[in-house]
Design a protein around this motif. Structure first.
Motif, PDB file in Angstrom:
ATOM      1  N   SER A 100       0.829  -1.209   0.000  1.00 28.25           N
ATOM      2  CA  SER A 100       0.000   0.000   0.000  1.00 28.25           C
ATOM      3  C   SER A 100       0.865   1.262   0.000  1.00 28.25           C
ATOM      4  CB  SER A 100      -0.931  -0.027   1.211  1.00 28.25           C
ATOM      5  OG  SER A 100      -1.792   1.065   1.195  1.00 28.25           O
ATOM      6  N   ALA A 124       0.936   4.086  -3.000  1.00 33.20           N
ATOM      7  CA  ALA A 124       0.561   5.472  -2.715  1.00 33.20           C
ATOM      8  C   ALA A 124       1.656   6.481  -3.076  1.00 33.20           C
ATOM      9  CB  ALA A 124       0.211   5.614  -1.236  1.00 33.20           C
ATOM     10  N   GLN A 178       1.655  10.784  -3.827  1.00 29.34           N
ATOM     11  CA  GLN A 178       2.186  11.648  -2.769  1.00 29.34           C
ATOM     12  C   GLN A 178       3.299  12.549  -3.297  1.00 29.34           C
ATOM     13  OE1 GLN A 178       3.190   8.366  -0.212  1.00 29.34           O
ATOM     14  NE2 GLN A 178       1.392   8.677   1.084  1.00 29.34           N
TER      15      GLN A 178
END
Length: 174
Positions: A29, A33, A37
């Protein structure tokens, strides 16, 4: 902030005592991500801001952004080698030299963010196919002269992304 805090704003990576499916999912995860970001952290930065160093003697923010896909492309290849070969000896690369190439020092960060996005989509798709026992597969890193497990490397690269994201966000908020 002292130099050590500037170098390692989230601390150095330490492998946790428990490595289970929950930990795997958390790290995957994190990897999934990261491109979003990085994009969010850099989308409104000027060239002047991208050209500032995150610490004295350190890379510019632009070089940090370009470093991420450079490093993670190598990681992706190493993971694939460890799954498809028996304890391969990986090829190291000179990240500090890569960061000094002209496009890493002056190039458009959007190119590296796009590369990181596609790479991480593919890497995450691959990681999700692995079984927990696959993470015990190993490769040899000749610069360290030791075998490294994919479990350790998954955690290290999840940390690596957060580490450099903190370099960006800490510098931007100064």
């Amino acid at each position: 902030m002292d130099l050590e805090q500037l170098k390692y704003p989230i601390g150095q990576f330490a492998m946790p005592d428990v490595f289970d499916q929950k930990q795997i999912d958390s790290w995957i995860s994190d990897i999934a991500a990261l491109p979003g970001q990085i994009k969010k952290a850099t989308e409104n930065l000027t060239d002047e801001e991208l050209n500032q160093n995150y610490r004295p003697g350190g890379w510019t923010l632009r070089q940090v952004v370009h470093h991420l896909p450079d490093s993670h492309i190598n990681a992706y290849i190493r993971f694939k080698q460890a799954i498809t070969e028996d304890i391969p000896v990986i090829r190291p690369y000179y990240e500090e030299r890569w960061a000094e190439t002209e496009e890493a020092k002056n190039g458009d960060v959007k190119l590296s963010i796009d590369l990181l996005t596609g790479l991480h989509q593919r890497w995450v798709a691959f990681l999700k196919t692995l079984k927990i026992e696959d993470y015990q597969r190993r490769y040899i890193h000749p610069a360290h002269n030791k075998e490294l497990t994919l479990a350790n490397m998954l955690g290290m690269y999840a940390w690596h992304g957060k580490h450099h994201l903190a370099h960006l966000t800490n510098t931007i908020t100064k």
